[in-house]
Design a protein around this motif. Structure first.
Motif, PDB file in Angstrom:
ATOM      1  N   LYS A   1       0.622  -1.104  -0.073  1.00 23.78           N
ATOM      2  CA  LYS A   1      -0.217   0.327   0.104  1.00 23.78           C
ATOM      3  C   LYS A   1       1.033   1.423   0.229  1.00 23.78           C
ATOM      4  CE  LYS A   1      -4.058  -2.152   2.057  1.00 23.78           C
ATOM      5  NZ  LYS A   1      -5.042  -2.244   2.248  1.00 23.78           N
ATOM      6  N   VAL A   2       0.582   2.395  -0.656  1.00 24.28           N
ATOM      7  CA  VAL A   2       1.309   3.254  -0.509  1.00 24.28           C
ATOM      8  C   VAL A   2       0.884   4.370   0.310  1.00 24.28           C
ATOM      9  CG1 VAL A   2       1.344   5.376  -1.942  1.00 24.28           C
ATOM     10  CG2 VAL A   2       0.766   3.704  -3.616  1.00 24.28           C
ATOM     11  N   VAL A   3       2.292   4.933   1.305  1.00 31.15           N
ATOM     12  CA  VAL A   3       2.198   5.443   2.285  1.00 31.15           C
ATOM     13  C   VAL A   3       2.395   7.150   2.138  1.00 31.15           C
ATOM     14  CG1 VAL A   3       2.822   5.887   4.289  1.00 31.15           C
ATOM     15  CG2 VAL A   3       2.456   3.553   4.118  1.00 31.15           C
ATOM     16  N   ARG A   4       2.566   7.637   2.334  1.00 28.78           N
ATOM     17  CA  ARG A   4       2.645   9.215   1.930  1.00 28.78           C
ATOM     18  C   ARG A   4       3.489   9.334   3.176  1.00 28.78           C
ATOM     19  NH1 ARG A   4       0.751  11.968  -2.359  1.00 28.78           N
ATOM     20  NH2 ARG A   4      -1.125  10.415  -3.692  1.00 28.78           N
ATOM     21  N   LEU A   5       4.769  10.535   2.600  1.00 28.73           N
ATOM     22  CA  LEU A   5       5.820  10.622   4.354  1.00 28.73           C
ATOM     23  C   LEU A   5       5.446  12.524   4.245  1.00 28.73           C
ATOM     24  CD1 LEU A   5       8.321   7.822   3.418  1.00 28.73           C
ATOM     25  CD2 LEU A   5       6.412   7.948   5.497  1.00 28.73           C
ATOM     26  N   ARG A   6       5.644  12.638   4.651  1.00 28.70           N
ATOM     27  CA  ARG A   6       6.744  14.082   4.958  1.00 28.70           C
ATOM     28  C   ARG A   6       6.449  14.372   6.304  1.00 28.70           C
ATOM     29  NH1 ARG A   6       1.651  18.529   7.133  1.00 28.70           N
ATOM     30  NH2 ARG A   6       2.878  20.750   6.276  1.00 28.70           N
ATOM     31  N   GLN A   7       7.794  15.317   5.477  1.00 29.65           N
ATOM     32  CA  GLN A   7       9.179  15.705   6.270  1.00 29.65           C
ATOM     33  C   GLN A   7       9.167  17.269   6.700  1.00 29.65           C
ATOM     34  OE1 GLN A   7      12.567  13.702   4.416  1.00 29.65           O
ATOM     35  NE2 GLN A   7      12.661  12.658   6.705  1.00 29.65           N
ATOM     36  N   VAL A   8       8.576  17.792   7.794  1.00 31.03           N
ATOM     37  CA  VAL A   8       8.480  19.120   8.030  1.00 31.03           C
ATOM     38  C   VAL A   8       9.534  19.525   9.637  1.00 31.03           C
ATOM     39  CG1 VAL A   8       5.945  19.086   7.779  1.00 31.03           C
ATOM     40  CG2 VAL A   8       6.296  18.571   9.633  1.00 31.03           C
ATOM     41  N   ALA A   9      10.090  21.112   9.598  1.00 32.29           N
ATOM     42  CA  ALA A   9      10.552  21.810  10.571  1.00 32.29           C
ATOM     43  C   ALA A   9       8.954  21.776  11.838  1.00 32.29           C
ATOM     44  CB  ALA A   9      10.927  22.707  10.180  1.00 32.29           C
ATOM     45  N   ALA A  10       9.032  20.401  12.814  1.00 30.71           N
ATOM     46  CA  ALA A  10       8.090  21.028  13.392  1.00 30.71           C
ATOM     47  C   ALA A  10       8.400  20.787  14.975  1.00 30.71           C
ATOM     48  CB  ALA A  10       6.722  19.483  13.582  1.00 30.71           C
ATOM     49  N   ARG A  11       8.900  22.749  15.098  1.00 31.05           N
ATOM     50  CA  ARG A  11       9.242  22.685  16.234  1.00 31.05           C
ATOM     51  C   ARG A  11       8.770  22.797  17.494  1.00 31.05           C
ATOM     52  NH1 ARG A  11      10.321  28.237  13.541  1.00 31.05           N
ATOM     53  NH2 ARG A  11      11.812  27.550  12.675  1.00 31.05           N
ATOM     54  N   HIS A  12       7.615  22.325  17.230  1.00 36.19           N
ATOM     55  CA  HIS A  12       5.558  22.225  18.883  1.00 36.19           C
ATOM     56  C   HIS A  12       6.228  21.109  19.354  1.00 36.19           C
ATOM     57  CE1 HIS A  12       3.396  20.942  15.404  1.00 36.19           C
ATOM     58  NE2 HIS A  12       2.697  20.480  15.794  1.00 36.19           N
ATOM     59  N   ALA A  13       6.711  20.104  17.871  1.00 38.20           N
ATOM     60  CA  ALA A  13       6.975  18.432  18.558  1.00 38.20           C
ATOM     61  C   ALA A  13       7.961  17.560  17.952  1.00 38.20           C
ATOM     62  CB  ALA A  13       4.993  17.892  18.717  1.00 38.20           C
ATOM     63  N   PRO A  14       8.778  18.234  18.182  1.00 37.75           N
ATOM     64  CA  PRO A  14       9.557  17.152  17.190  1.00 37.75           C
ATOM     65  C   PRO A  14       9.911  16.166  17.122  1.00 37.75           C
ATOM     66  CG  PRO A  14      10.756  19.011  19.211  1.00 37.75           C
ATOM     67  CD  PRO A  14       9.705  19.319  19.104  1.00 37.75           C
TER      68      PRO A  14
END
Length: 132
Positions: free
Chosen positions: A80-93
């Motif tokens: 199954k396809v899983v979309r990955l997203r990498q963000v700059a999450a300062r609130h919850a690193p």
């Protein structure tokens, strides 16, 4: 003619995951995951395979891009396809967010892979007992 069963595939390392108990009360974390590395394409298949079936197909994963090694925008996990997203999450690193259309969102605390075992166990337990 003698037949023998093919050798069993090697079993991977034990999944280090603790999920919060079911509760009608809201909570900040749904579980705690202690991966063996910050290599998301290597770690994610085992995590997703170990989740409860009730969570449905995890179609989206969001992580702190600064913590994890580079990963593609999507990958095939359990066919199954899983979309990955990498963000700059300062609130919850130190979290990973799992999204399943029609089922919900789950937030897992990520224990750093290099954490010593004697520190990781209590950390995982304490994180799940904390109130929102």
């Amino acid at each position: 003619m003698t037949t023998t069963a093919p050798p069993s595939p090697p079993t991977g390392p034990h999944l280090r995951l603790r999920l919060a108990p079911d509760s009608p009360l809201p909570r900040r974390l749904d579980g705690v995951w202690w991966p063996r590395s910050y290599d998301l394409p290597a770690e994610l298949p085992q995590l997703l395979a170990g989740l409860p079936r009730a969570w449905g197909h995890i179609a989206g994963v969001t992580v702190n891009g600064a913590a994890w090694s580079a990963a593609p925008d999507r990958m095939l996990v359990c066919d199954k396809v899983v979309r990955l997203r990498q963000v700059a999450a300062r609130h919850a690193p130190g979290t990973i967010i799992l999204l399943s259309p029609g089922h919900g969102r789950w937030d897992l605390l990520v224990v750093p892979p290099d954490t010593a075992e004697e520190d990781a166990g209590p950390l995982m337990t304490t994180a799940l007992s904390a109130r929102p």
